[in-house]
Design a protein around this motif. Sequence first.
Motif, PDB file in Angstrom:
ATOM      1  N   GLU A 187       0.794  -1.225   0.000  1.00 17.10           N
ATOM      2  CA  GLU A 187       0.000   0.000   0.000  1.00 17.10           C
ATOM      3  C   GLU A 187       0.827   1.275   0.000  1.00 17.10           C
ATOM      4  O   GLU A 187       0.432   2.272  -0.620  1.00 17.10           O
ATOM      5  CB  GLU A 187      -0.929   0.022   1.221  1.00 17.10           C
ATOM      6  N   ASN A 188       1.941   1.282   0.718  1.00 16.86           N
ATOM      7  CA  ASN A 188       2.661   2.540   0.878  1.00 16.86           C
ATOM      8  C   ASN A 188       3.118   3.153  -0.440  1.00 16.86           C
ATOM      9  O   ASN A 188       2.804   4.311  -0.733  1.00 16.86           O
ATOM     10  CB  ASN A 188       3.831   2.358   1.831  1.00 16.86           C
ATOM     11  N   VAL A 224       2.042   2.489  -3.432  1.00 21.08           N
ATOM     12  CA  VAL A 224       0.846   2.762  -4.243  1.00 21.08           C
ATOM     13  C   VAL A 224       0.217   4.086  -3.828  1.00 21.08           C
ATOM     14  O   VAL A 224      -0.124   4.939  -4.665  1.00 21.08           O
ATOM     15  CB  VAL A 224      -0.178   1.611  -4.103  1.00 21.08           C
ATOM     16  N   ASN A 225       0.065   4.288  -2.527  1.00 22.26           N
ATOM     17  CA  ASN A 225      -0.580   5.510  -2.045  1.00 22.26           C
ATOM     18  C   ASN A 225       0.302   6.738  -2.241  1.00 22.26           C
ATOM     19  O   ASN A 225      -0.182   7.803  -2.632  1.00 22.26           O
ATOM     20  CB  ASN A 225      -0.944   5.359  -0.566  1.00 22.26           C
ATOM     21  N   TRP A 226       1.608   6.593  -1.966  1.00 23.85           N
ATOM     22  CA  TRP A 226       2.493   7.750  -2.048  1.00 23.85           C
ATOM     23  C   TRP A 226       2.770   8.145  -3.499  1.00 23.85           C
ATOM     24  O   TRP A 226       2.749   9.330  -3.833  1.00 23.85           O
ATOM     25  CB  TRP A 226       3.825   7.460  -1.352  1.00 23.85           C
ATOM     26  N   GLY A 248      -0.809   8.247  -5.568  1.00 24.17           N
ATOM     27  CA  GLY A 248      -1.579   9.386  -5.061  1.00 24.17           C
ATOM     28  C   GLY A 248      -1.114  10.714  -5.605  1.00 24.17           C
ATOM     29  O   GLY A 248      -1.841  11.710  -5.537  1.00 24.17           O
ATOM     30  N   LYS A 249       0.088  10.754  -6.139  1.00 25.33           N
ATOM     31  CA  LYS A 249       0.625  11.970  -6.762  1.00 25.33           C
ATOM     32  C   LYS A 249       0.587  11.873  -8.286  1.00 25.33           C
ATOM     33  O   LYS A 249       1.223  12.677  -8.976  1.00 25.33           O
ATOM     34  CB  LYS A 249       2.051  12.221  -6.277  1.00 25.33           C
ATOM     35  N   SER A 308       0.914   2.851  -9.492  1.00 20.32           N
ATOM     36  CA  SER A 308      -0.332   3.129  -8.783  1.00 20.32           C
ATOM     37  C   SER A 308      -1.093   1.853  -8.446  1.00 20.32           C
ATOM     38  O   SER A 308      -2.217   1.917  -7.964  1.00 20.32           O
ATOM     39  CB  SER A 308      -1.222   4.058  -9.622  1.00 20.32           C
ATOM     40  N   THR A 309      -0.491   0.684  -8.722  1.00 23.09           N
ATOM     41  CA  THR A 309      -1.100  -0.601  -8.415  1.00 23.09           C
ATOM     42  C   THR A 309      -0.026  -1.552  -7.908  1.00 23.09           C
ATOM     43  O   THR A 309       1.172  -1.279  -8.040  1.00 23.09           O
ATOM     44  CB  THR A 309      -1.743  -1.238  -9.669  1.00 23.09           C
ATOM     45  N   ASN A 313       3.875  -1.823  -8.828  1.00 26.88           N
ATOM     46  CA  ASN A 313       4.966  -1.959  -7.857  1.00 26.88           C
ATOM     47  C   ASN A 313       5.992  -2.978  -8.328  1.00 26.88           C
ATOM     48  O   ASN A 313       7.201  -2.730  -8.333  1.00 26.88           O
ATOM     49  CB  ASN A 313       4.409  -2.417  -6.499  1.00 26.88           C
ATOM     50  N   LYS A 350      -4.029   0.383   8.489  1.00 29.80           N
ATOM     51  CA  LYS A 350      -4.295   0.249   7.057  1.00 29.80           C
ATOM     52  C   LYS A 350      -4.752  -1.172   6.762  1.00 29.80           C
ATOM     53  O   LYS A 350      -4.564  -2.091   7.578  1.00 29.80           O
ATOM     54  CB  LYS A 350      -3.065   0.627   6.227  1.00 29.80           C
TER      55      LYS A 350
END
Length: 384
Positions: free
Chosen positions: A153-154, A156-158, A161-162, A167-168, A172, A276
């Motif tokens: 998640e980290n 993907v979110n960081w 998220g920008k 983003s998946t 990754n 999370k």
Amino acid sequence: MKAIVNAKVITMACGVVENGTIVMDKGKIVSLESGGVVPEGATVLDVEGRIVTPGFIDAHVHAGICEEGVPGAMNAVNEDTSAVTPHVRAIDGINPSDEGFRNAVEAGITCMQILPGSANIIGGTGVIVKPVGNIVDRMVIRAHSGMKAALGENPVNWQGGKGRFPSTRMGNAACMRKAIGDAFDYRAKKEQAEKKGEHFTLDQGMENFLPVLDGTVPMRIHCHRADDICTAIRICDEFGLRYTLEHCTEGHLIADYLAEKKVKAAVGPTATSKTKVEVRDKGWHTLLALKEAGVPFCLITDHPVIPIENLPVAAALAVRAGLDEQTALKALTVEAASHLELEDRLGSIESGKDADLVVWSGDPLDVRSRPVQVFVDGQPQLDW
């Protein structure tokens, strides 16, 4: 030369030595004997039957980078400008005056691995230090202890998220493969240029990757969920890289597979809320399952997620949940040293190893106990 006498020594190597005499000189343990003779001229510390253990080790922290009492310091652990930053080095971001180091010593922790954060797929190099001193370079045991990486998640979110790749979870893995592949290409081009005697422009990030490719240091991969753990293993196997699993939260779901793969896991931070989705099955049962399967593991705080001084408390909670005391102590000493590939120096009380020792007021796994003296490289750190 110094000698600790009248000690109950939990050696973590050859059982418990009653009425132990530990002789230290020039930062090393010279000898350990029951009722041993104190060398002439040695400074003697009579511990009156108290327990002495090796210094505890926290193999995954962010001390000195995420400083205590500094607003917004959590952001300082990630160079959040790209998903791939192998050129970043944890050693360059450490403030040795961070009180986290003193807190560690006062809790009996004499060694730690400081890593970049997990916002990036490739986060940069870690460093192993002893938490004593005001100059980082003099605290260092190993300046490049591995390449920090992250899945789940980290990143993907960081990154996603920008609006950046990845983003998946698929992204990754693709991003990690490309970064490792680029490092292999870099090495091949560098070797070719050297053979031809041609100029070659060095890239600091790729240079930091070379010890990973050569097998000198491992990848240290942040992975909580079972599928992310398997992805980490799959990718490292594809490229023939050594690796450690950092967090391994759902390791209990695939414990037999981890045993088959002979992985090393740093488990934690377990004594926190489930902040999370990927840690919703977090619990002490992970340690029990790994122990049952024969998977070696150490306990970590991920400081400041859990304050580093609570590492012994985490071990005590694991014992309350059913882990045997010997395994809990190993997770703070010999297994942590093995995770950091420093078992030849740290983790047990034996002749020739670093004189990193803790004298306890009581049972080290009793949360009411505290260190009454801590030695780092044979030097006392607390008022007796």
